[in-house]
Design an enzyme around this catalytic site. Structure first.
Site, short mmCIF file in Angstrom:
data_model
loop_
_atom_site.label_atom_id
_atom_site.label_comp_id
_atom_site.label_asym_id
_atom_site.label_seq_id
_atom_site.Cartn_x
_atom_site.Cartn_y
_atom_site.Cartn_z
N VAL A 188 0.09 -2.63 -6.33
CA VAL A 188 0.42 -0.85 -5.77
C VAL A 188 2.03 -1.52 -5.07
CG1 VAL A 188 1.06 0.26 -3.70
CG2 VAL A 188 -1.50 -0.30 -4.52
N CYS A 189 2.95 -0.17 -6.36
CA CYS A 189 4.15 -0.60 -6.05
C CYS A 189 4.97 -2.30 -6.41
CB CYS A 189 4.91 -0.47 -4.56
SG CYS A 189 6.61 -0.95 -4.83
N GLN A 190 5.26 -2.74 -5.32
CA GLN A 190 5.61 -4.95 -5.89
C GLN A 190 4.49 -5.15 -5.84
OE1 GLN A 190 7.26 -6.89 -2.32
NE2 GLN A 190 8.30 -8.33 -3.76
N GLY A 196 2.30 -3.92 -7.23
CA GLY A 196 1.68 -4.20 -9.21
C GLY A 196 2.28 -4.82 -10.33
#
Lengths: 387, 374
Positions: free
Chosen positions: A150-152, A154
């Protein structure tokens, strides 16, 4: 919306009415805020199954029969807490994934202190993350895990997959920045010429509060003013108040960023955009997204102001996978986890995509047994050699 | 006994008289010097000419104050700020005249009317001489008199030193303030452009550049000058911290200007739209409509500004100045803590980095061990 009303008296009358309503709402709001209020977060039952330094791995207790043999390991961003995916009971992504029979593990990175300022991306990805993956593989008996970044987190998952593909069954990226050279995001513009070396040298770790100021500045009127006006308008609604307080709790629960890691992240990605160019090296190893051949699901939000679609979209073109898919949802960076529409659309789609790529449970169990037998025979033969 | 007492009372009386005379002499000298300054600044030699620029300053200052009082009704902040700046400009013009005078004095003459200035200087010098003579003209005990040397010599030496010091400090004074006076025109122009919204980013740039330049030419040099002596390191750190703070302050002012301009623009747009609605005899259904409109305008205006090169530059400037100030401050604090039994961050960092390396080594060894164990 705007009607002809006529006189100044009308304006005064409206103003008086609004003031009275506001007063009543405020009175009720005080009662709610000082009364018993449900504001707990991350309530889906789970166990801490692994700890290392400040890191923990949570295993979520299954709520239904396990349908997908490959466990899912959620890697959240370092900048906020992972319980965003389990913020409120009626809109919990964690809960929805469990209901689909997914065996779910999640990394909690903890709160870095000054002691952790020397932790860099290599420590996070080739160190902590690799050991987490190994732990989950060992615990479940599965050769591989599905990484849900998720986000960073990811971005970390992309790098990890490119370097340790043999341990990854599928890669799922949610609101993940991959191409940092975009004019669509203010963070991308602001970070471009920032003197990150000086920042880390002076501050050591970059504080969560400092990061939050940056996020608030992305839309100051909405995030610092309008949001609280909205709150006042709904302060007489206990459910709204509960969810608002939960969200506030999450927004301002921001761990500090380990100095070296954020220095590398900003410098190599926001400023040099090395990942999308296939030029990023971790511990001397080139991270080539083209080498990723596992199935990839890329999920991003249409109105994301933190990670604009232009930063996420290029991922599928860059990876070497043939089996790749993307889902773009009409929401924002946070809305993708908590909006009712996202909950309705995203979780079933993700579950379906994973089930199609995780293989039937029985086969996997057989495979696990085979693997165990293989290991046994290996160790036996080694023992023989020793003897 | 009585004789001794009379002698003591006499000395006490001498001291009191001396103090009173010295005060009178000082007052007279100041009066004479002020009169001379007025004559020079006035140009025509008439006392009171100095009042012209003073009146002009007071007038524009009063106008600015009037504007400020009317602000909530008339919305004339832009004009008020201009008037304030104009008042400050007039004040600095007076200051500039004074500095020019000093400059001329330092260069050997007082402008065009040399006769007048020579006379004035002579008067000034006499006044100071009298003042010192009076201040030191007391019945001192003989050993002290002997130490001071023949009568009048001490006073002469004092006067010479004083004159030299005055001249020296005047030169320093000029060097220190003239860059600011010269920069003020640019600062006023820049600030007026920003306030009135007519100058655009160039005005901001001009303002910031002028301020920075004047600072570097004056106070900045002082704070960054090398020091000597046993406390050199500590003092340098303290002075660098002050310098960093002033730069931080300057960067913040610059940043505030950058945010101010679009804020005013957005407010004007909202007022205009609200005014149009009321003119059409249309009122908002609820106040929420007007609020939504205002929010939308603010968001759009500021979003454009946040993306602009000018804002990003300002943001980096303020961030850089903040970090520099923090660095200097931390360094200074660490110096101050050195003598206390408190461990500093730098010392702890030395431990942390060792610990980090050790952890890495242990983990690598664990991996190797596992590999060897099969």
């Amino acid at each position: 919306m705007i009607e002809a009303r006529g006189s100044f008296d009308e304006v005064v009358r409206l103003f008086t009415e609004e003031s009275e309503k506001l007063q009543q709402r405020f009175q009720r709001g005080v009662e709610i805020l000082t009364g018993p209020l449900e504001v707990e977060v991350g309530q889906t039952p789970h166990d801490t199954v692994y700890t290392e330094d400040k890191l923990k791995i949570y295993h979520y207790r299954p709520v239904t029969e396990k349908r997908h043999p490959v466990p899912v390991l959620v890697t959240y961003a370092l900048v906020n807490k992972q319980y965003m995916m389990d913020l409120q009971p009626d809109r919990s992504m964690v809960k929805k994934l469990l209901e689909q029979g997914i065996d779910l593990y999640m990394i909690d990175w903890g709160y870095p202190s000054r002691m952790d300022k020397f932790i860099n991306m290599s420590d996070y990805i080739n160190g902590y993350m690799d050991r987490c993956v190994d732990f989950v593989r060992q615990r479940t008996g599965s050769d591989k895990v599905t990484l849900l970044g998720v986000c960073q987190g990811g971005t970390f998952s992309i790098i990890y997959t490119a370097l340790h593909q043999e341990k990854v069954q599928n890669l799922v990226c949610v609101v993940t920045p991959f191409d940092f050279d975009t004019e669509d995001g203010l963070l991308n513009i602001w970070a471009r010429d920032m003197d990150i070396d000086k920042m880390v040298e002076v501050l050591g770790n970059v504080s969560g509060d400092f990061m939050n100021i940056g996020y608030l500045m992305l839309n100051p009127f909405r995030l610092m003013f309008a949001k609280y006006i909205d709150f006042m308008e709904h302060v007489d609604n206990p459910d709204f108040v509960s969810n608002f307080v939960r969200m506030e709790k999450w927004i301002f629960d921001s761990p500090d960023q380990a100095g070296e890691a954020i220095r590398e992240f900003v410098k190599y990605f926001y400023q040099q955009n090395l990942l999308v160019k296939g030029q990023f090296k971790l511990d001397g190893q080139l991270v080539d997204p083209k080498k990723i051949t596992v199935p990839v699901l890329n999920i991003y939000a249409q109105y994301d102001h933190l990670v604009p679609p232009a930063a996420s979209e290029p991922l599928l073109k860059a990876v070497g996978s043939k089996d790749k898919e993307e889902i773009c949802l009409p929401s924002g960076h946070i809305g993708i986890f908590v909006s009712s529409k996202s909950q309705r659309l995203l979780c079933p789609s993700m579950g379906k995509w994973l089930s199609e790529r995780s293989g039937p449970l029985a086969n996997n169990n057989d495979k696990n047994k085979n693997n165990k037998n293989k290991n046994k025979s290996k160790s036996k033969s080694k023992n023989k050699n020793k003897n | 006994m009585r004789e001794v007492r009379n002698e003591a009372e006499g000395k006490q009386s001498d001291v009191m008289n001396m103090w009173s005379d010295a005060q009178h002499a000082w007052t007279d000298a100041f009066k004479q010097m002020t009169t001379m300054t007025q004559q020079i600044l006035g140009g025509a030699g008439e006392p009171g000419e100095f009042g012209g620029p003073f009146d002009a300053w007071m007038k524009s200052y009063r106008q600015a104050l009037d504007g400020l009082v009317k602000f909530p009704v008339g919305g004339s902040l832009g004009n008020t700020m201009e008037m304030f700046l104009s008042a400050a400009n007039t004040f600095l013009n007076m200051h500039r005249s004074w500095l020019q005078t000093l400059k001329d004095t330092h260069g050997g003459g007082f402008g065009s009317d040399k006769m007048m200035t020579t006379e004035a200087l002579k008067g000034w010098s006499e006044a100071v001489k009298t003042m010192f003579a009076t201040m030191t003209n007391i019945s001192l005990p003989e050993p002290v008199r002997a130490m001071l040397g023949p009568a009048g010599e001490f006073q002469q030496t004092m006067l010479r030193n004083f004159t030299k010091n005055i001249q020296g400090s005047m030169g320093g004074y000029q060097q220190f303030f003239i860059p600011w006076v010269e920069a003020f025109e640019g600062l006023t122009k820049g600030a007026t452009g920003v306030m009135g919204g007519s100058g655009g980013p160039q005005a901001l740039q001009q303002f910031q550049d002028t301020w920075t330049s004047a600072y570097h030419d004056t106070i900045g040099k002082f704070f960054n000058a090398p020091l000597v002596g046993p406390s050199r390191l500590t003092m340098e750190k303290a002075m660098r911290a002050v310098d960093a703070y002033l730069k931080f302050y300057g960067a913040n002012i610059d940043f505030a200007f950058r945010v101010y301009e679009p804020g005013v623009q957005a407010f004007e747009q909202i007022s205009k739209k609200a005014g149009e609605l009321f003119k059409q005899d249309v009122t908002p259904d609820t106040f929420r409509d007007l609020y939504n409109l205002a929010l939308q305008i603010y968001e759009e205006t500021f979003h454009q500004m946040f993306k602009s090169e000018s804002f990003v530059r300002g943001l980096h400037l303020v961030l850089d100045a903040t970090l520099e100030f923090r660095r200097c401050n931390d360094e200074f604090v660490e110096v101050m803590l050195r003598e206390t039994p408190v461990v500093t961050q730098s010392e702890m960092d030395e431990v942390y980095v060792e610990l980090h390396q050790l952890k890495r080594t242990v983990r690598q060894l664990e991996v190797e061990l596992r590999k060897k164990q099969g």
